[in-house]
Enzyme design. Structure first.
Site, mmCIF file in Angstrom:
data_model
loop_
_atom_site.group_PDB
_atom_site.id
_atom_site.type_symbol
_atom_site.label_atom_id
_atom_site.label_comp_id
_atom_site.label_asym_id
_atom_site.label_seq_id
_atom_site.Cartn_x
_atom_site.Cartn_y
_atom_site.Cartn_z
ATOM 1 N N ASP A 10 0.188 -6.151 -3.859
ATOM 2 C CA ASP A 10 0.664 -5.506 -5.080
ATOM 3 C C ASP A 10 1.037 -6.566 -6.119
ATOM 4 O O ASP A 10 1.948 -7.354 -5.914
ATOM 5 C CB ASP A 10 1.880 -4.630 -4.760
ATOM 6 C CG ASP A 10 2.180 -3.626 -5.856
ATOM 7 O OD1 ASP A 10 2.006 -3.959 -7.038
ATOM 8 O OD2 ASP A 10 2.582 -2.499 -5.531
ATOM 9 N N SER A 52 1.368 0.479 -10.684
ATOM 10 C CA SER A 52 0.933 0.730 -9.305
ATOM 11 C C SER A 52 0.595 2.192 -9.059
ATOM 12 O O SER A 52 -0.170 2.499 -8.146
ATOM 13 C CB SER A 52 2.019 0.285 -8.321
ATOM 14 O OG SER A 52 2.206 -1.100 -8.380
ATOM 15 N N ASP A 77 7.551 4.490 -2.957
ATOM 16 C CA ASP A 77 6.984 3.599 -3.952
ATOM 17 C C ASP A 77 5.533 3.993 -4.214
ATOM 18 O O ASP A 77 4.886 4.663 -3.401
ATOM 19 C CB ASP A 77 7.078 2.150 -3.483
ATOM 20 C CG ASP A 77 7.110 1.166 -4.644
ATOM 21 O OD1 ASP A 77 7.236 1.612 -5.796
ATOM 22 O OD2 ASP A 77 7.014 -0.047 -4.394
ATOM 23 N N THR A 112 2.359 2.670 -4.406
ATOM 24 C CA THR A 112 1.114 2.417 -3.673
ATOM 25 C C THR A 112 0.954 3.273 -2.428
ATOM 26 O O THR A 112 -0.072 3.944 -2.268
ATOM 27 C CB THR A 112 0.968 0.922 -3.338
ATOM 28 O OG1 THR A 112 1.105 0.159 -4.538
ATOM 29 C CG2 THR A 112 -0.395 0.636 -2.723
ATOM 30 N N GLU A 130 -0.266 -2.854 2.801
ATOM 31 C CA GLU A 130 0.151 -3.415 1.513
ATOM 32 C C GLU A 130 1.178 -4.531 1.679
ATOM 33 O O GLU A 130 2.185 -4.376 2.362
ATOM 34 C CB GLU A 130 0.761 -2.334 0.620
ATOM 35 C CG GLU A 130 1.111 -2.875 -0.771
ATOM 36 C CD GLU A 130 1.985 -1.946 -1.589
ATOM 37 O OE1 GLU A 130 1.881 -2.002 -2.825
ATOM 38 O OE2 GLU A 130 2.774 -1.176 -1.010
ATOM 39 N N ASP A 184 4.882 -7.754 -5.912
ATOM 40 C CA ASP A 184 5.144 -7.137 -7.208
ATOM 41 C C ASP A 184 6.598 -7.328 -7.633
ATOM 42 O O ASP A 184 6.886 -7.699 -8.769
ATOM 43 C CB ASP A 184 4.804 -5.652 -7.140
ATOM 44 C CG ASP A 184 5.013 -4.944 -8.465
ATOM 45 O OD1 ASP A 184 4.350 -5.290 -9.446
ATOM 46 O OD2 ASP A 184 5.864 -4.032 -8.515
ATOM 47 N N HIS A 239 7.993 -9.405 -10.898
ATOM 48 C CA HIS A 239 8.889 -8.827 -11.914
ATOM 49 C C HIS A 239 10.146 -9.674 -12.080
ATOM 50 O O HIS A 239 10.644 -9.850 -13.193
ATOM 51 C CB HIS A 239 9.300 -7.410 -11.513
ATOM 52 C CG HIS A 239 8.262 -6.368 -11.776
ATOM 53 N ND1 HIS A 239 7.796 -6.087 -13.037
ATOM 54 C CD2 HIS A 239 7.597 -5.532 -10.927
ATOM 55 C CE1 HIS A 239 6.891 -5.112 -12.973
ATOM 56 N NE2 HIS A 239 6.748 -4.757 -11.700
ATOM 57 N N ASP A 256 -3.756 -4.077 -7.105
ATOM 58 C CA ASP A 256 -3.785 -2.960 -8.048
ATOM 59 C C ASP A 256 -3.653 -3.416 -9.495
ATOM 60 O O ASP A 256 -4.078 -2.737 -10.422
ATOM 61 C CB ASP A 256 -2.700 -1.936 -7.714
ATOM 62 C CG ASP A 256 -1.346 -2.590 -7.459
ATOM 63 O OD1 ASP A 256 -1.246 -3.837 -7.543
ATOM 64 O OD2 ASP A 256 -0.381 -1.862 -7.156
ATOM 65 N N HIS A 257 -3.072 -4.608 -9.702
ATOM 66 C CA HIS A 257 -2.849 -5.196 -11.022
ATOM 67 C C HIS A 257 -2.219 -6.562 -10.808
ATOM 68 O O HIS A 257 -1.948 -6.952 -9.664
ATOM 69 C CB HIS A 257 -1.918 -4.316 -11.875
ATOM 70 C CG HIS A 257 -0.611 -4.012 -11.205
ATOM 71 N ND1 HIS A 257 0.391 -4.950 -11.057
ATOM 72 C CD2 HIS A 257 -0.151 -2.888 -10.608
ATOM 73 C CE1 HIS A 257 1.413 -4.410 -10.402
ATOM 74 N NE2 HIS A 257 1.111 -3.159 -10.111
#
Length: 388
Positions: free
Chosen positions: A70, A111, A162, A164, A278, A283, A287, A325-326
């Site tokens: 992620d 996500s 969450d 995903t 995952e 992620d 952040h 995913d990004h």
């Protein structure tokens, strides 16, 4: 006079500061953790060994394991490669490609929409999970695998509400509708689940006990790794923590063990299986702009990839696809030393960026994942290869 002028100057300066946009607003979590554009240095203290694996020579795809880092970009991968002195398990991939991550209504995805594209083959709106832009529920690879007689599973290190994991098992127009999202797990039909988030499965505002409802549907509901380790067959829904699982250094190889347990249980189905794994907290640390924790999580994900690839190499009929995913954090590698395992990085944002993300494939069917393609194509390629 000087004192008076100094007083006026100070008052004016304070007034101007107060007029700055956001000056009196609380800081975001990311800005408290790390200001933008500051160099951070990370040195990996104990690099791990990596083996070169011989890919299977067969063509049959019986199982697919989709692994999602992620927020993971090429920069995360290359930084982790540098820190581990020039080696990653991920380099065993036979094929590589690039995925375009934009969603239905925004260039920069999240996500919810990014994971929905991978899970269902459809672009959707920002913040939606498992539904199309009009809010209609979409069938995921988990659902399609079960309908075809295959087994299915999800293993993550985050809370199960969450985005995903929810993208593969739940349906909602707003990923923040957490209690409603979690309740969808009861009816999604998935055979194996591992993750955190127990607080929304029990003691809920609506009075429901989702663990009991899952048991009523034939699931075993272990609440710790030790309880899960003792299970040798059947449907399993394991929630080990109140919210997320612990930090990488505290949980050890928990994700790898959870993935291997899922493989052990799902592989008992002679028709095959689909499993999503995952590396969830890449992620979060993107952040937070925390390079140390980000690299710990990335290396944990890579070691998990290694364990999965070793099993797949022996099995011979399992395709492993690794992607993201990004991207999160706008990570940039600005300096470092390969021999020392030292990296110097900057972050450009506390949110997501719009870069394409890598796709890696290992095993039969890997050749289908080269070139530049839409994130939705990952779904359609897997669907075709499994005959769903």
């Amino acid at each position: 006079m000087k004192t008076k002028l100094l007083t006026i100057f100070c008052a004016a300066a304070l007034l101007l500061m107060g007029c700055q946009p956001g000056a009196n607003q609380p800081k975001t979590e990311a800005s408290e953790q790390s200001p933008r554009d500051k160099e951070q240095t990370y040195v990996m203290p104990n690099p791990y060994e990596v083996k070169r694996l011989t890919p299977p020579t067969g063509k049959k795809v019986k199982n697919v394991i989709l692994m999602i880092g992620d927020g993971m970009s090429l920069m995360h991968v290359y930084s982790a490669w540098t820190a581990n002195r020039g080696k990653l398990w991920l380099e065993n991939a036979q094929a590589t490609g690039l995925s375009k991550t934009y969603c239905a209504n925004r260039l920069i995805t999240d996500s919810g929409a990014g994971g929905t594209a991978l899970a269902t083959g459809h672009k959707t709106n920002y913040h939606m999970v498992g539904v199309d832009p009009e809010g209609k529920p979409l069938e995921s690879l988990v659902t399609l695998a079960n309908k075809k007689g295959l087994s299915s599973g999800v293993a993550v290190t985050c809370r199960l509400w969450d985005a995903t994991p929810a993208d593969f098992c739940c349906h909602n127009v707003d990923r923040d509708q957490e209690e409603a999202i979690v309740a969808d797990y009861v009816t999604c039909g998935v055979d194996y689940v591992f993750g955190g988030g127990a607080k929304l499965f029990e003691n809920r505002a609506d009075g429901r006990d989702l663990f009991q409802e899952l048991r009523d549907k034939g699931y075993q509901t272990p609440r710790s790794w030790d309880e899960l380790a003792d299970i040798s067959k059947g449907k399993v829904f394991c929630v080990t923590d109140t919210v997320d699982t612990p930090l990488p250094a505290e949980r050890g190889d928990l994700l790898a063990r959870a993935a291997e347990k899922g493989i052990e249980l799902l592989d008992q189905n002679p028709e095959g299986f689909f499993l999503m794994v995952e590396g969830s907290q890449l992620d979060d640390y993107g952040h937070f702009n925390d390079l140390d924790l980000l690299m710990q999580e990335t290396h944990d994900f890579d070691r998990t990839i290694g364990r999965v690839l070793e099993w797949a190499a022996k099995d011979g009929e399992t395709l492993v696809v690794v992607t993201a995913d990004h991207e999160t954090g706008g990570l940039t590698l600005v300096d470092g030393d390969l021999n020392e395992g030292r990296i110097v990085c900057k972050f450009s944002t506390g949110g997501h960026s719009g870069v394409m993300v890598p796709v890696y494939a290992f095993g039969p069917g890997a050749e289908n994942f080269t070139g530049i393609f839409e994130n939705t194509d990952v779904f359609w390629k897997i669907k075709k290869l499994l005959g769903l």
